[in-house]
Every structure is written in C-alpha cells, then in structure tokens.
Design an enzyme around this catalytic site. Structure first.
Site, PDB file in Angstrom:
ATOM      1  CB  ALA A  63      -0.878  -0.015   1.240  1.00  0.00           C
ATOM      2  N   GLY A 104       0.977  -5.166   0.900  1.00  0.00           N
ATOM      3  CA  GLY A 104      -0.072  -5.292  -0.110  1.00  0.00           C
ATOM      4  C   GLY A 104       0.454  -5.843  -1.429  1.00  0.00           C
TER       5      GLY A 104
HETATM    6  N1  3HC Z   1       4.481   3.557   0.277  1.00  0.00           N
HETATM    7  C1  3HC Z   1       4.934   4.788   0.000  1.00  0.00           C
HETATM    8  N2  3HC Z   1       6.245   5.080  -0.137  1.00  0.00           N
HETATM    9  C2  3HC Z   1       7.106   4.068   0.007  1.00  0.00           C
HETATM   10  C3  3HC Z   1       6.708   2.761   0.316  1.00  0.00           C
HETATM   11  C4  3HC Z   1       5.318   2.511   0.433  1.00  0.00           C
HETATM   12  N3  3HC Z   1       4.830   1.291   0.690  1.00  0.00           N
HETATM   13  N4  3HC Z   1       7.801   1.977   0.411  1.00  0.00           N
HETATM   14  C5  3HC Z   1       8.862   2.768   0.170  1.00  0.00           C
HETATM   15  N5  3HC Z   1       8.447   4.035  -0.086  1.00  0.00           N
HETATM   16  C6  3HC Z   1       9.276   5.188  -0.450  1.00  0.00           C
HETATM   17  C7  3HC Z   1      10.329   5.504   0.582  1.00  0.00           C
HETATM   18  O1  3HC Z   1       9.828   6.388   1.553  1.00  0.00           O
HETATM   19  C8  3HC Z   1      11.418   6.133  -0.259  1.00  0.00           C
HETATM   20  O2  3HC Z   1      11.028   7.458  -0.537  1.00  0.00           O
HETATM   21  P1  3HC Z   1      12.146   8.603  -0.678  1.00  0.00           P
HETATM   22  O3  3HC Z   1      13.044   8.173  -1.787  1.00  0.00           O
HETATM   23  O4  3HC Z   1      11.359   9.824  -0.934  1.00  0.00           O
HETATM   24  O5  3HC Z   1      12.852   8.621   0.646  1.00  0.00           O
HETATM   25  C9  3HC Z   1      11.328   5.372  -1.579  1.00  0.00           C
HETATM   26  O6  3HC Z   1      10.019   4.803  -1.601  1.00  0.00           O
HETATM   27  C10 3HC Z   1      12.344   4.259  -1.706  1.00  0.00           C
HETATM   28  O7  3HC Z   1      12.267   3.435  -0.557  1.00  0.00           O
HETATM   29  P2  3HC Z   1      13.560   2.859   0.185  1.00  0.00           P
HETATM   30  O8  3HC Z   1      14.594   3.903   0.282  1.00  0.00           O
HETATM   31  O9  3HC Z   1      13.079   2.210   1.421  1.00  0.00           O
HETATM   32  O10 3HC Z   1      14.030   1.761  -0.897  1.00  0.00           O
HETATM   33  P3  3HC Z   1      14.807   0.420  -0.655  1.00  0.00           P
HETATM   34  O11 3HC Z   1      15.097  -0.116  -1.983  1.00  0.00           O
HETATM   35  O12 3HC Z   1      15.908   0.638   0.325  1.00  0.00           O
HETATM   36  O13 3HC Z   1      13.776  -0.566   0.084  1.00  0.00           O
HETATM   37  C11 3HC Z   1      11.645  -1.657   0.401  1.00  0.00           C
HETATM   38  C12 3HC Z   1      12.663  -1.064  -0.604  1.00  0.00           C
HETATM   39  C13 3HC Z   1      12.248  -2.890   1.094  1.00  0.00           C
HETATM   40  C14 3HC Z   1      10.411  -2.051  -0.336  1.00  0.00           C
HETATM   41  C15 3HC Z   1      11.328  -0.587   1.474  1.00  0.00           C
HETATM   42  O14 3HC Z   1      10.990   0.608   0.817  1.00  0.00           O
HETATM   43  C16 3HC Z   1      10.184  -0.946   2.372  1.00  0.00           C
HETATM   44  O15 3HC Z   1      10.368  -1.686   3.310  1.00  0.00           O
HETATM   45  N6  3HC Z   1       9.008  -0.357   2.102  1.00  0.00           N
HETATM   46  C17 3HC Z   1       7.856  -0.529   2.939  1.00  0.00           C
HETATM   47  C18 3HC Z   1       7.260  -1.897   2.795  1.00  0.00           C
HETATM   48  C19 3HC Z   1       6.045  -2.011   3.651  1.00  0.00           C
HETATM   49  O16 3HC Z   1       6.072  -1.812   4.856  1.00  0.00           O
HETATM   50  N7  3HC Z   1       4.914  -2.369   3.035  1.00  0.00           N
HETATM   51  C20 3HC Z   1       3.684  -2.501   3.711  1.00  0.00           C
HETATM   52  C21 3HC Z   1       2.876  -1.298   3.404  1.00  0.00           C
HETATM   53  S1  3HC Z   1       1.372  -1.299   4.289  1.00  0.00           S
HETATM   54  C22 3HC Z   1       0.358  -2.286   3.387  1.00  0.00           C
HETATM   55  O17 3HC Z   1       0.746  -2.811   2.381  1.00  0.00           O
HETATM   56  C23 3HC Z   1      -1.055  -2.401   3.921  1.00  0.00           C
HETATM   57  C24 3HC Z   1      -1.791  -3.518   3.274  1.00  0.00           C
HETATM   58  O18 3HC Z   1      -1.620  -4.681   4.036  1.00  0.00           O
HETATM   59  C25 3HC Z   1      -3.272  -3.181   3.175  1.00  0.00           C
END
Ligand code: 3HC
Ligand code: NAI
Length: 698
Positions: A63, A104
């Site tokens: 998400a 997600g």
């Molecule tokens: N939503 C919005 N922005 C996100 C995002 C997300 N899910 N994941 C990463 N970003 C953004 C970061 O803030 C960053 O922004 P910036 O460049 O402006 O600082 C950019 O994307 C790049 O992210 P990273 O620097 O973290 O990139 P990496 O390559 O180091 O890592 C990753 C990639 C492992 C995917 C890491 O970004 C991560 O862990 N993201 C979050 C994953 C997560 O927690 N997902 C669950 C979301 S909640 C959900 O899905 C609810 C559902 O169950 C209904």
C-alpha cells in the site's frame, strides 16, 4: 485509463506492469488501473490469462503508506476488493515477482493463482513494523499456503524472506534465475490450458491442524511477549491469523479488515509510520545534495582497540572492508584483538554466524602498533581515551601519516570537533562518527560536522553509515551533540526525583513501562557510572554555576559503585546482571533528602515520566533552534536507534506532537515555577505552543 498500469499483449496473455515509481505503492491510481485491466481481460475473449508484474526495480512495496490517514487510502476500489477480484477471476492470473513483494504487494501476489519469483526477490508482510496488520487478506491467505506456525512467524516479525525460503514455506510456486516473466507466461499458458485454478482462500489443509488446536495462538503470543512488549500490532496479527483458522473464509477476511481499520488510525501506527519515513529523511541533507561525490572506502583504519575501537573494527570487517587497528601498546593490542575474536566466537556459538564467516572476517582485521600502518586507509576512525590533548596529538600525527583525501573521523562522544580538526592541516576531511556502545550492535551513528567539514566528507560518511548497516544522522557540534546533550536533563531530573521521594527502582520501572528497554539508573549501571562522573566533573569545572545539582550519583561513585562491572551501582547485581534494590543506595538517597531539608513525598509514575521526558524534549527544542539537529525527525531517529526510545511512540519530538506541544509547554512552565531555571521552557517550545503548532510543522 491511467498509465499506473502498463498493458501489453504476449500472444493471448495480457501482461499488466504495476507502474508507480519508486516502489509501485498500491495507491488509488494503481488499484483502479488493476481493476480496469482485469475488466479488459475478462471482456476480451482473445485473452486467455493475465500476468501481473512490476515495472522498475520491484514488484510492489505494498500500500502507498503516504496515503494512510487520507480518504484515498480506503477509497474504492480498496486493496482487499482488488485482491478478491484477482482471486475470483475466471481467467488465470499469475504473478511474476522480482525485487521485492512486500505488504499489499505480496497480498496481491497471494491472490494470484500461481507465483513465480526470481532468485534475488524478497517477499514478506512487514505491516507489523508500521504498527498495523496486513489488511488485504495477507493474514488469511498466507497461513493457507504455509501453515499457521510459519505464517505467524513471518507476519509478526515482518521478515522479507528470500525467494528460496518463500518457496520452501509454500508461498512461492517457482523460483527462476533472472527475469521471471518468461516462466510466468509459461505458467499462465499451462493454467489456461488446464482450466484448473487454485484459489488460495479455498485451501483448507494447511490450517486444519490449528483449527483443531486453537491453543497454539496463545502459546505463540507468549513466545513473543518479551520482544513485542508495548506494541499492539504483533498481537493483533496473531488475532487475525487465528481468525483464518477459526472462522469461515469470508468472515476471516472481514475480521482482518476490522482489526486493520482499528489499528491504521492509532497513535502507535502513526508513530511507526513516522519512524519509517524519518529513517529515510535523515539521509537527505539540504546543503549536501544527492549528487555530491562520494569517496570510495576500500580500506579502513581504527585507532584504539578498546570498548569502542574493537566494535568499530568489527563493523568494517562485517561490511567486508579490510581494516587495520592500531594500539600504542602491544599488550593492549593483543587484548583488543582477543576481545574481537571472543565476540565473534560468541555469535558463532549462538548459531548466528558460521565458523567460516568468522574466519573470513578475522582475516580482514590487521593489528598494528604504529600509526604508519594507516597510510593507505581511505577512512580512519580515532577511538582513544576521551582526552582532548591526546586527540589533538593523534590528529596532528595523522596529518603526516594519512594519504591525501582520507577521511579523518573521531568517535568522541562530547569533545569539540572543531578543536580536533584544527590540529590538522586538513579540517575539511575531519568529521565526527559517534558510534554507540556496543558499536557492533547499536545501529546509530551520529555524524558530526565541524565548521570546515567538506560536503564530500559528509556525503562519504553518510554513505559509509549505510554500508556499515547503520542509520547515520548528521548533527552539529555542541557538548554531547544531540543524544547525550538531551540525555543530560533526563538523567538530571531522575536524580532530583530521588532527592524528592522516589527510589531508583521506581524511576526505572516507570520509564520501562513507558517503553524504554531500561530506566535511567539501570542504563547508567550498564554504561558505567564512572563515565558520567568524569563528564560531570569536567562540565562543572568549565561552567561553574549555582543551579541545583544532585550529588547522589557522585556519592555512589565515591563508593566505587560504578555499575554492573563492579557488581553494584544504583542497584545491586548479585548475579552480575539482574538489578535488585540496594539498601546502601536507599540509605544514601534518604540521608541526602534529610541533609537538604527536603521532605520526601510520594511521587507518581506519571510525574516520573513527565519530569524525565519533558525536559529532554525541551532540550531537543533548543538543539533544533541552535541548528545542532536539522529537523525534529533527526532527533527522533537518534533516540529511536541510540537510546531505545519506544518506536511505537515515534521518538521524543513526535511524542511531544502526540501529547500536544502545548501540554509539554504548560507542564514545563509549571516545573519552571516549582524547580527554577533549569526547567525554563525553550523559546521554540514556547513559540510553537503559543501558535498552536507542532514540531512536525517546522
Ligand atoms: N508507500 C509509500 N512510499 C514508500 C513505500 C510505500 N509502501 N515503500 C517505500 N516508499 C518510499 C520511501 O519512503 C522512499 O522514498 P524517498 O526516496 O522519498 O525517501 C522510496 O520509496 C524508496 O524506498 P527505500 O529507500 O526504502 O528503498 P529500498 O530499496 O531501500 O527498500 C523496500 C525497498 C524494502 C520495499 C522498502 O521501501 C520498504 O520496506 N518499504 C515498505 C514496505 C512495507 O512496509 N509495506 C507494507 C505497506 S502497508 C500495506 O501494504 C497495507 C496492506 O496490508 C493493506
Ligand atoms: P577505552 O578506554 O575502552 O579504549 C580506548 C583505547 O585507546 C584503549 O585500548 C587504549 O589503549 C587506546 N589508546 C590510548 N591511547 C592510544 C594511542 N595513542 N594510540 C593508540 N591507542 C591508544 O575507551 P572507549 O570507551 O572505547 O572510548 C573511546 C572513545 O569513544 C572515547 O572518545 C569515548 O568518549 C568514545 N565513546 C565511548 C562510548 C562508550 O560507551 N564507551 C560511546 C561512544 C563514544
């Protein structure tokens, strides 16, 4: 149709590429795009199957977290309905996964009828780290593929597992080298030809066992109770997985959604989201743009192989960087290297590292007793005793030893970087790299810029922090930098509370219950009370004043009670580790109140938390005003990673916003009146409170 989903035809197969850079966050536009593309696939008789892949560097990070808290997050089509739509499609849908499938993103893939991942992919449900649970069927579908136990472990830890592990556990069907598209297309063709679709929500076998034995959930909750203390989300995850095992499919999905919605607006989730973005924000330095050249760090040097130098040396070896560590005395060098080997051996003994890994790390470490051995190092970190004259002497000598352009770093925890830099002819290369103890474990590096530190030096050290798997926060020069400076008022008030009526165990318990791993007195006992004693003596000599000062800590040090290492400090440690109340310390505390003419009173836990934390926040406001920290989020990260501030409270400045800046300010005014000038509210705190603003508004 928007370009959030790119559509291509490969023969009779429709290939959808999720296209929302940088991480294909499943925001409203992407969800709408998937829905519309599925309509198109269903309406077109020439289409026999669908493949979903990610454009760019990954499948999807889940998400769009930045949508949370806005109406877009829950707007139709919401993610659960998109997932159901995929699962119930009459035509096969196959996921071709590369890079990362998280949250997600993985839930979308779990709804597909077949999953192909490339070998380097990582897949998991990290929602728990954001203070929520997977809310689009993850807690219902994952256990149906992996069984309950594996799902509980994955969902409550948030682990992104490598593809091979995911396949072994059953949530990836096929793993291929390189681009998974071809294998996904082949699978789609096979499924279209066979007509048999495996819908995840219809799988029962893997959850049957837990259905017969629901006690497994309580047992699992017990097993994570210590690690997850204070956090709501891990226990909510267990409840949701339990619903998968105990309720019919649709009811399980509804239960998951209800729990998700309950958490997503909570203050824990807001705090953990803040921590997620803050962790990334600290890498952005306004006057050191992203394209600032970064020097290559191929070899490193460390001076001093004591408590910190040894740990710092291990960090370089862990990152695969050859490192030379210098002690002035061969016996001290042997002792230091032995300690490093012992530390690695302990990790091997616990099964967390192979003997081979240990050996290869040890071969990266070379000991020396002459600084000349550092002539080729790209970065040199000094970690000798905290004495200015010694540091100046070392940096003066380094000037003629280090190669041109080498980064000259100091691990000082308090001393003035500008004075140290002035001992060299190249202050532009000098910077502070303040590691936290134990340096091989703690993730924080406070990187301290001096007046003359060059942007290239800063960019290189911030990049180095990442390579060492640390979080680097750039701060300015002042006594104690950000973390230890803010620690000052926190410890000071803890001492005053003793004089007024509390005992160390009560203060420690109140702070532990707030969520810190330990209270101030247990922390001092762990770090060594002699360290603070020396600092207090220096500070009082440099800045004599007649403000209130508690001498209980000094009395304890005069008895040689330096903490765990001497078997006693603020607490007794009869077994060397476990704190128990000390009758001697209680006697000193009570006697001190008497000597000062203070009538001891009952002090509430709430007062303890406010008295210790609000002055800490107040100091944070001063640190911001003076530009020592660039932004409130920099302070929050220092406290989350350096001092164990509970992540579910977001860090001190975010916590202040949560309870209300005005609440903190009003309380500080009250404390100021009661306790005098040490409690004077910071001008920035006052300004924000009066303007009804938050630190986040700065
Ligand atoms: N939503 C919005 N922005 C996100 C995002 C997300 N899910 N994941 C990463 N970003 C953004 C970061 O803030 C960053 O922004 P910036 O460049 O402006 O600082 C950019 O994307 C790049 O992210 P990273 O620097 O973290 O990139 P990496 O390559 O180091 O890592 C990753 C990639 C492992 C995917 C890491 O970004 C991560 O862990 N993201 C979050 C994953 C997560 O927690 N997902 C669950 C979301 S909640 C959900 O899905 C609810 C559902 O169950 C209904
Ligand atoms: P330590 O006393 O454990 O180690 C210092 C080492 O430096 C000793 O092994 C000593 O033999 C060596 N040394 C002294 N003079 C030397 C010289 N001329 N050349 C080579 N080696 C020399 O001290 P510790 O705790 O490791 O602290 C080192 C630095 O790190 C200090 O500046 C301290 O303030 C800082 N620091 C300490 C933290 C802690 O928790 N111990 C945390 C963060 C920073």
């Amino acid at each position: 149709m928007s370009d959030a989903v790119l559509i291509e035809r490969h023969g009779s197969i429709l290939v959808l590429s999720l296209n929302n850079p940088p991480v294909n966050g499943l925001g409203l536009a992407l969800r709408t795009g998937i829905s519309e593309a599925l309509d198109q696939a269903e309406a077109d008789d020439a289409v026999t199957a669908v493949v979903i892949k990610g454009a760019g560097r990954m499948f999807s990070a889940g998400a769009d977290i930045s949508e949370f808290g806005t109406p877009r997050s829950l707007a139709d089509p919401n993610l659960p309905s998109v997932c159901l739509r995929i699962e119930n499609s009459k035509k096969p849908v196959v996921a071709a996964i590369h890079g990362v499938a998280a949250g997600g993103g993985l839930e979308t893939a779990l709804s597909c009828h077949y999953r192909v991942a490339s070998t380097k992919t990582r897949l998991g449900l990290p929602e728990v780290t954001l203070g929520i649970i997977p809310g689009a069927g993850g807690t219902q579908r994952l256990p149906r593929l992996t069984g309950v136990e594996a799902a509980l472990k994955l969902i409550t830890s948030g682990e992104l597992a490598p593809a091979a592990k995911a396949q072994k556990l059953g949530y990836v069907d096929e793993v291929v080298e390189g681009d998974p598209l071809e294998a996904a297309l082949a699978a789609a063709e096979r499924l279209a030809a066979s007509g048999a679709l495996r819908r995840t929500m219809e799988i029962e076998e893997k959850i049957a066992e837990a259905r017969a034995n629901p006690g497994v959930f309580d047992e699992f909750a017990k097993s994570i109770a210590k690690k997850a203390r204070g956090f709501d989300a891990p226990f909510a995850c267990i409840e949701a997985v339990k619903a998968a095992a105990t309720l019919p499919g649709p009811e399980g999905l509804a239960k998951e959604r209800e729990i998700f919605k309950g958490l997503v607006g909570s203050s824990q989730a807001a705090s953990q989201r803040h921590a997620f973005f803050a962790e990334r924000e600290v890498a952005k330095i306004p006057d050191v743009p992203k394209d600032t050249p970064v020097k290559e760090i191929a070899t490193a040097g460390v001076i001093g192989c004591g408590t910190m130098g040894g740990g710092i040396t291990m960090n370089f070896a862990n990152a695969g960087i050859p490192v030379t560590v210098v002690e002035n005395d061969p016996a001290a060098l042997d002792r230091g290297l032995e300690t490093i080997a012992k530390n690695y051996q302990a990790t091997v003994d616990k099964g967390r590292m192979t003997q081979e890994d240990m050996d290869s790390r040890m071969t990266l470490i070379t000991g020396a007793t002459d600084m000349a051995a550092l002539s080729e190092a790209d970065v040199i970190v000094e970690a000798v005793f905290e004495e200015m004259d010694l540091k100046k002497q070392i940096f003066g000598a380094l000037d003629s030893v280090a190669k041109p352009g080498a980064i000259l770093a100091t691990n000082t925890s308090m001393l003035d970087i500008n004075v140290i830099a002035a001992a060299t002819s190249r202050p532009e290369s000098v910077i502070g790299t303040h590691f936290f103890s134990p340096a091989n474990v703690m993730k924080l590096m406070e990187n301290v810029r001096g007046e003359k530190t060059a942007p290239e030096t800063i960019a290189t050290v911030m990049d180095l922090s990442k390579k060492l798997k640390k979080v680097g926060v750039l701060v300015g020069v002042c006594d104690g930098f950000v973390g230890n400076r803010m620690l000052g008022p926190y410890l000071r008030e803890a001492g005053f509370l003793l004089e007024e009526g509390a005992l160390p165990a009560q203060v420690d318990k109140a702070i532990y219950d707030f969520g810190f791993p330990m209270g101030p007195f247990a922390m001092m006992d762990l770090a060594g009370n002699d360290v603070g004693w020396r600092i207090r003596k220096r500070q009082r000599a440099e800045n004599p004043n007649n403000l209130r000062y508690s001498d209980i800590a000094d009395q304890i040090c005069e008895l040689g009670r330096f903490g765990q290492k001497t078997g006693g400090g603020w607490h007794d440690y009869d077994d060397g580790r476990t704190p128990t109340p000390s009758a001697k310390v209680e006697e000193i505390v009570v006697e001190t109140s008497k000597r000062l003419g203070i009538e001891r009173r009952k002090i509430s836990d709430q007062e303890i938390v406010e008295r210790c934390l609000y002055p800490l926040i107040n100091e944070g406001a001063k640190v911001l005003e003076e530009g020592i920290a660039m932004r409130p989020c920099d302070i929050d990260i220092v406290w989350l990673f350096g001092y164990g501030f509970p992540r579910y409270r977001g860090g001190p400045m975010f916590y202040a916003d949560t309870v209300g800046v005005k609440t903190v300010y009003d309380k500080m005014c009250e404390f100021h009146e009661q306790h005098g000038d040490l409690m004077k509210p910071a001008p920035l705190l006052e300004k924000l409170a009066k303007a009804d603003k938050r630190f986040a508004d700065l």
